[in-house]
Design a protein around this motif. Structure first.
Motif, PDB file in Angstrom:
ATOM      1  N   GLY A 286       0.786  -1.223   0.000  1.00  0.00           N
ATOM      2  CA  GLY A 286       0.000   0.000   0.000  1.00  0.00           C
ATOM      3  C   GLY A 286       0.821   1.277   0.000  1.00  0.00           C
ATOM      4  N   GLU A 287       2.130   1.158   0.053  1.00  0.00           N
ATOM      5  CA  GLU A 287       3.005   2.331   0.093  1.00  0.00           C
ATOM      6  C   GLU A 287       3.411   2.711  -1.334  1.00  0.00           C
ATOM      7  N   ALA A 288       3.369   3.996  -1.642  1.00  0.00           N
ATOM      8  CA  ALA A 288       3.821   4.472  -2.953  1.00  0.00           C
ATOM      9  C   ALA A 288       5.335   4.303  -3.054  1.00  0.00           C
ATOM     10  N   GLY A 289       5.805   3.991  -4.248  1.00  0.00           N
ATOM     11  CA  GLY A 289       7.230   3.740  -4.447  1.00  0.00           C
ATOM     12  C   GLY A 289       8.120   4.893  -4.030  1.00  0.00           C
ATOM     13  N   LEU A 290       7.777   6.110  -4.431  1.00  0.00           N
ATOM     14  CA  LEU A 290       8.597   7.267  -4.093  1.00  0.00           C
ATOM     15  C   LEU A 290       8.588   7.518  -2.587  1.00  0.00           C
ATOM     16  N   GLU A 291       7.431   7.342  -1.977  1.00  0.00           N
ATOM     17  CA  GLU A 291       7.314   7.491  -0.515  1.00  0.00           C
ATOM     18  C   GLU A 291       8.224   6.478   0.188  1.00  0.00           C
ATOM     19  N   ALA A 292       8.227   5.249  -0.285  1.00  0.00           N
ATOM     20  CA  ALA A 292       9.081   4.209   0.291  1.00  0.00           C
ATOM     21  C   ALA A 292      10.554   4.550   0.093  1.00  0.00           C
ATOM     22  N   ALA A 293      10.897   5.122  -1.058  1.00  0.00           N
ATOM     23  CA  ALA A 293      12.288   5.476  -1.336  1.00  0.00           C
ATOM     24  C   ALA A 293      12.785   6.519  -0.335  1.00  0.00           C
ATOM     25  N   TYR A 294      12.005   7.563  -0.109  1.00  0.00           N
ATOM     26  CA  TYR A 294      12.413   8.581   0.863  1.00  0.00           C
ATOM     27  C   TYR A 294      12.466   8.007   2.285  1.00  0.00           C
ATOM     28  N   ARG A 295      11.525   7.127   2.622  1.00  0.00           N
ATOM     29  CA  ARG A 295      11.512   6.515   3.947  1.00  0.00           C
ATOM     30  C   ARG A 295      12.770   5.670   4.159  1.00  0.00           C
ATOM     31  N   GLU A 296      13.065   4.787   3.194  1.00  0.00           N
ATOM     32  CA  GLU A 296      14.244   3.927   3.306  1.00  0.00           C
ATOM     33  C   GLU A 296      15.527   4.762   3.343  1.00  0.00           C
ATOM     34  N   LEU A 297      15.582   5.805   2.532  1.00  0.00           N
ATOM     35  CA  LEU A 297      16.761   6.667   2.503  1.00  0.00           C
ATOM     36  C   LEU A 297      17.020   7.252   3.885  1.00  0.00           C
ATOM     37  N   PHE A 298      15.978   7.766   4.519  1.00  0.00           N
ATOM     38  CA  PHE A 298      16.145   8.353   5.843  1.00  0.00           C
ATOM     39  C   PHE A 298      16.499   7.288   6.877  1.00  0.00           C
ATOM     40  N   GLU A 299      15.810   6.144   6.838  1.00  0.00           N
ATOM     41  CA  GLU A 299      16.067   5.078   7.809  1.00  0.00           C
ATOM     42  C   GLU A 299      17.503   4.555   7.725  1.00  0.00           C
ATOM     43  N   GLU A 300      18.024   4.416   6.498  1.00  0.00           N
ATOM     44  CA  GLU A 300      19.335   3.786   6.325  1.00  0.00           C
ATOM     45  C   GLU A 300      20.504   4.759   6.340  1.00  0.00           C
ATOM     46  N   THR A 301      20.243   6.064   6.051  1.00  0.00           N
ATOM     47  CA  THR A 301      21.361   6.999   5.892  1.00  0.00           C
ATOM     48  C   THR A 301      21.211   8.285   6.687  1.00  0.00           C
ATOM     49  N   ASN A 302      20.019   8.562   7.196  1.00  0.00           N
ATOM     50  CA  ASN A 302      19.700   9.812   7.874  1.00  0.00           C
ATOM     51  C   ASN A 302      19.662  11.005   6.908  1.00  0.00           C
ATOM     52  N   ILE A 303      19.560  10.739   5.603  1.00  0.00           N
ATOM     53  CA  ILE A 303      19.392  11.804   4.613  1.00  0.00           C
ATOM     54  C   ILE A 303      17.901  12.079   4.494  1.00  0.00           C
ATOM     55  N   SER A 304      17.512  13.336   4.672  1.00  0.00           N
ATOM     56  CA  SER A 304      16.093  13.691   4.649  1.00  0.00           C
ATOM     57  C   SER A 304      15.672  14.176   3.264  1.00  0.00           C
ATOM     58  N   LYS A 305      14.383  14.222   3.056  1.00  0.00           N
ATOM     59  CA  LYS A 305      13.786  14.658   1.787  1.00  0.00           C
ATOM     60  C   LYS A 305      14.211  16.085   1.432  1.00  0.00           C
ATOM     61  N   GLU A 306      14.517  16.895   2.452  1.00  0.00           N
ATOM     62  CA  GLU A 306      14.936  18.276   2.212  1.00  0.00           C
ATOM     63  C   GLU A 306      16.322  18.358   1.579  1.00  0.00           C
ATOM     64  N   ASN A 307      17.125  17.300   1.720  1.00  0.00           N
ATOM     65  CA  ASN A 307      18.498  17.302   1.227  1.00  0.00           C
ATOM     66  C   ASN A 307      18.658  16.815  -0.204  1.00  0.00           C
ATOM     67  N   ILE A 308      17.580  16.262  -0.803  1.00  0.00           N
ATOM     68  CA  ILE A 308      17.734  15.593  -2.098  1.00  0.00           C
ATOM     69  C   ILE A 308      16.381  15.495  -2.799  1.00  0.00           C
ATOM     70  N   THR A 309      16.417  15.482  -4.115  1.00  0.00           N
ATOM     71  CA  THR A 309      15.228  15.169  -4.908  1.00  0.00           C
ATOM     72  C   THR A 309      15.500  13.857  -5.630  1.00  0.00           C
ATOM     73  N   LEU A 310      14.673  12.860  -5.374  1.00  0.00           N
ATOM     74  CA  LEU A 310      14.836  11.560  -6.020  1.00  0.00           C
ATOM     75  C   LEU A 310      14.060  11.520  -7.327  1.00  0.00           C
ATOM     76  N   HIS A 311      14.652  10.883  -8.327  1.00  0.00           N
ATOM     77  CA  HIS A 311      14.030  10.700  -9.641  1.00  0.00           C
ATOM     78  C   HIS A 311      13.919   9.203  -9.912  1.00  0.00           C
ATOM     79  N   HIS A 312      12.774   8.761 -10.396  1.00  0.00           N
ATOM     80  CA  HIS A 312      12.551   7.351 -10.719  1.00  0.00           C
ATOM     81  C   HIS A 312      13.268   7.066 -12.036  1.00  0.00           C
ATOM     82  N   LEU A 313      14.326   6.269 -11.977  1.00  0.00           N
ATOM     83  CA  LEU A 313      15.186   6.029 -13.137  1.00  0.00           C
ATOM     84  C   LEU A 313      14.727   4.835 -13.966  1.00  0.00           C
ATOM     85  N   MET A 314      14.427   3.721 -13.303  1.00  0.00           N
ATOM     86  CA  MET A 314      14.074   2.495 -14.025  1.00  0.00           C
ATOM     87  C   MET A 314      13.528   1.479 -13.035  1.00  0.00           C
TER      88      MET A 314
END
Length: 143
Positions: free
Chosen positions: A41-69
């Motif tokens: 039920g989680e959107a892919g981009l939402e999951a990407a930002y969540r995992e990024l923060f959980e694993e690296t402590n990088i927040s959504k404010e620090n980066i814009t993610l683009h869906h590559l493939m």
């Protein structure tokens, strides 16, 4: 079908890529990109930002993610969404799931004795090289 994400995080100069040394299987001891499971039920981009923060402590404010493939594995009944982003500023990364480090790009990312993913990391990096202008500040400012 279980979903996963893989996150290609470049530093602001795009000359280093955030990697982790896997502490457990699969790929224990090999270098890999950060990422994780997409919850039901989680959107892919939402999951990407969540995992990024959980694993690296990088927040959504620090980066814009683009869906590559995406990669879809029918036999294993899973798919992988690949996201790429360039940090807006220097960020101190921290996490306890795997050992994080910044890799220069002068590696043979197709070497399966060093890198996880059966050569996919090399393939993804080549795709980013071909599309690098999408990650420039000018393009990001237009979005």
């Amino acid at each position: 079908m279980q979903g996963y994400n893989v996150l290609m995080i470049y530093n602001k100069d795009m000359d280093r890529l955030l990697m982790c040394k896997r502490l457990k299987n699969p790929y224990k001891g090999l270098s890999n990109l950060v990422g994780g499971k997409i919850d039901i039920g989680e959107a892919g981009l939402e999951a990407a930002y969540r995992e990024l923060f959980e694993e690296t402590n990088i927040s959504k404010e620090n980066i814009t993610l683009h869906h590559l493939m995406d990669f879809k594995y029918y036999v294993q009944r899973c798919y992988v969404e690949v996201y790429v982003g360039k940090l807006k500023c220097d960020v101190v990364v921290s996490g306890d799931e795997n050992d994080l480090y910044w890799s220069d790009l002068n590696q043979d990312f197709f070497d399966m004795t060093l890198f996880a993913g059966e050569g996919n990391i090399g393939h993804m990096i080549e795709q980013v090289k071909m599309s690098k202008y999408f990650l420039t500040d000018e393009i990001l400012a237009q979005q």
